[in-house]
Scaffold this active site. Sequence first.
Site, mmCIF file in Angstrom:
data_model
loop_
_atom_site.group_PDB
_atom_site.id
_atom_site.type_symbol
_atom_site.label_atom_id
_atom_site.label_comp_id
_atom_site.label_asym_id
_atom_site.label_seq_id
_atom_site.Cartn_x
_atom_site.Cartn_y
_atom_site.Cartn_z
ATOM 1 N N CYS A 83 0.869 -1.169 -0.048
ATOM 2 C CA CYS A 83 0.064 0.023 -0.043
ATOM 3 C C CYS A 83 0.956 1.362 0.015
ATOM 4 C CB CYS A 83 -0.942 0.215 1.087
ATOM 5 S SG CYS A 83 -2.078 -1.375 1.078
ATOM 6 N N HIS A 89 -3.385 7.282 2.101
ATOM 7 C CA HIS A 89 -3.879 5.921 1.617
ATOM 8 C C HIS A 89 -5.313 5.576 2.142
ATOM 9 C CE1 HIS A 89 -4.085 1.943 0.501
ATOM 10 N NE2 HIS A 89 -3.641 1.580 2.040
ATOM 11 N N ASN A 146 -10.261 -0.269 -0.421
ATOM 12 C CA ASN A 146 -8.687 -0.150 -0.552
ATOM 13 C C ASN A 146 -7.906 -0.704 -1.592
ATOM 14 O OD1 ASN A 146 -5.834 -0.548 0.146
ATOM 15 N ND2 ASN A 146 -6.101 -1.240 2.244
HETATM 16 N N1 ACO Z 1 -18.681 -8.756 8.699
HETATM 17 C C1 ACO Z 1 -18.782 -8.782 9.942
HETATM 18 N N2 ACO Z 1 -18.205 -9.209 10.994
HETATM 19 C C2 ACO Z 1 -16.800 -9.384 10.755
HETATM 20 C C3 ACO Z 1 -16.360 -8.800 9.538
HETATM 21 C C4 ACO Z 1 -17.175 -8.673 8.421
HETATM 22 N N3 ACO Z 1 -16.731 -8.476 7.227
HETATM 23 N N4 ACO Z 1 -14.895 -9.166 9.460
HETATM 24 C C5 ACO Z 1 -14.682 -9.334 10.911
HETATM 25 N N5 ACO Z 1 -15.736 -9.621 11.637
HETATM 26 C C6 ACO Z 1 -15.886 -9.757 13.249
HETATM 27 C C7 ACO Z 1 -14.895 -10.429 13.739
HETATM 28 O O1 ACO Z 1 -15.077 -11.708 13.323
HETATM 29 C C8 ACO Z 1 -15.187 -10.340 15.023
HETATM 30 O O2 ACO Z 1 -16.008 -10.930 15.763
HETATM 31 P P1 ACO Z 1 -15.733 -11.390 17.149
HETATM 32 O O3 ACO Z 1 -15.862 -10.270 18.059
HETATM 33 O O4 ACO Z 1 -17.104 -12.198 17.287
HETATM 34 O O5 ACO Z 1 -14.580 -12.221 16.975
HETATM 35 C C9 ACO Z 1 -15.654 -8.664 15.150
HETATM 36 O O6 ACO Z 1 -16.185 -8.444 13.851
HETATM 37 C C10 ACO Z 1 -14.607 -7.309 15.402
HETATM 38 O O7 ACO Z 1 -13.274 -7.954 14.511
HETATM 39 P P2 ACO Z 1 -12.087 -6.736 14.879
HETATM 40 O O8 ACO Z 1 -11.051 -7.394 13.836
HETATM 41 O O9 ACO Z 1 -11.580 -6.533 16.005
HETATM 42 O O10 ACO Z 1 -12.842 -5.438 14.124
HETATM 43 P P3 ACO Z 1 -12.176 -4.133 13.729
HETATM 44 O O11 ACO Z 1 -12.862 -3.065 14.651
HETATM 45 O O12 ACO Z 1 -10.680 -4.074 14.059
HETATM 46 O O13 ACO Z 1 -12.414 -3.952 12.380
HETATM 47 C C11 ACO Z 1 -11.009 -3.929 10.240
HETATM 48 C C12 ACO Z 1 -11.556 -4.784 11.375
HETATM 49 C C13 ACO Z 1 -11.791 -3.233 9.585
HETATM 50 C C14 ACO Z 1 -10.205 -5.185 9.436
HETATM 51 C C15 ACO Z 1 -9.947 -3.056 10.948
HETATM 52 O O14 ACO Z 1 -9.216 -3.719 11.818
HETATM 53 C C16 ACO Z 1 -8.896 -2.339 9.845
HETATM 54 O O15 ACO Z 1 -9.406 -1.705 9.149
HETATM 55 N N6 ACO Z 1 -7.529 -2.692 10.106
HETATM 56 C C17 ACO Z 1 -6.545 -2.275 9.134
HETATM 57 C C18 ACO Z 1 -6.894 -2.975 8.006
HETATM 58 C C19 ACO Z 1 -6.038 -2.505 7.185
HETATM 59 O O16 ACO Z 1 -5.848 -1.060 6.884
HETATM 60 N N7 ACO Z 1 -5.261 -3.220 6.059
HETATM 61 C C20 ACO Z 1 -4.695 -2.763 4.998
HETATM 62 C C21 ACO Z 1 -3.491 -2.150 5.342
HETATM 63 S S1 ACO Z 1 -2.785 -1.801 3.815
HETATM 64 C C22 ACO Z 1 -2.025 -2.850 2.950
HETATM 65 O O17 ACO Z 1 -0.805 -2.925 2.885
HETATM 66 C C23 ACO Z 1 -2.751 -3.932 2.406
#
Ligand code: ACO
Length: 318
Positions: free
Chosen positions: A113, A245, A275
């Site tokens: 990214c 980003h 993204n």
């Molecule tokens: N739909 C519904 N529920 C979901 C989904 C979904 N798509 N995905 C995960 N959940 C659930 C999880 O299983 C978890 O359930 P549980 O509590 O029963 O275990 C719950 O939602 C919370 O999960 P978290 O991972 O703690 O949620 P969070 O608030 O952290 O949001 C997210 C997740 C959106 C992925 C966030 O952490 C995020 O954006 N992280 C950064 C990711 C990112 O930017 N990645 C790319 C970096 S750039 C690159 O180089 C590619």
Amino acid sequence: SRFTQILGTGSALPAKVVTNQDLERQVDTSDTWIRERTGIRQRHIAADDETCVDLAERAAQAALAAAGVSAAELDLIVVATTTPDQTFPSSACLLQERLDSHGCPAFDIQAVCTGFIYALAVAEKFIRTGSAERALVVGAETLSRIIDWTDRGTSVLFGDGAGAVVIGAADEPGIISTHLHADGAYRELLQVPAGIGNGGNGSPYMQMKGNEVFRVAVTTLGAIVDETLAANNMTRADIDWLVPHQANLRIIKATARKLDLAMEQVVVTVGEHGNTSAASIPLAFDQAVRDGRIQRGQIVLMEAFGGGFTWGSALLRY
Ligand code: ACO
């Protein structure tokens, strides 16, 4: 002395749109969850016969036209991508052939990214040191091809697209400074395990510890903003536009708060694009240049964070 100016911008998105409602039918997720946690409403996904270099070519042609530069005048082509069409030739060489450009150096940069910031920083140094007069810098991705579409943790986050800039030598900045970092100690938090060199060992799809990535991203982007301002004796008030980003609206808002910027000064495309990895910054930048938000003479801060981990920033006067 010699500086680097952005001469023109361009971008391209696949025609096919996948909405959150479409994803609700494929995995156990909901439009509400996706919007509240990420700000994403839809993403563009490449058609089966549409490749990363196809998107790069469309973005590049638009940037060349906007710059009034012909492909024959380019003396450097750099493509940032994590999803090259082929193992080799590089996407930059494939793009060079499409553009009917011959002889100038062309190579890919892989920083996930942060790829566009890395590519811009490298190309800018070619120009500032006199090795090149005009360069094409592209961020192009088909992340959809490395996503496990049954994994709700990753499939809702990503999209495909490309963005490009043509940069050239100038008497004044232009690009004011660039700042690049990496720390491979974090490799397991965000990765595609399988590769050519390890014999295809492991999953060919993206694996992500989302909440850990989120935490490090917010802290690290705050630090890169401080580093960039300090390096240029600038304060938050000097920034006209933040072009971040586009990974997650909550990460973007945290960085905007850190800069004391109203969201009106932040270019946000994550809702429509998801993204798009290395493509997200040049896509957002092109959109804001074309709709007249970003004006010549304004100060723009670009920042990114991605797999590696890699992170970086570019500060420029457009
Ligand atoms: N739909 C519904 N529920 C979901 C989904 C979904 N798509 N995905 C995960 N959940 C659930 C999880 O299983 C978890 O359930 P549980 O509590 O029963 O275990 C719950 O939602 C919370 O999960 P978290 O991972 O703690 O949620 P969070 O608030 O952290 O949001 C997210 C997740 C959106 C992925 C966030 O952490 C995020 O954006 N992280 C950064 C990711 C990112 O930017 N990645 C790319 C970096 S750039 C690159 O180089 C590619």
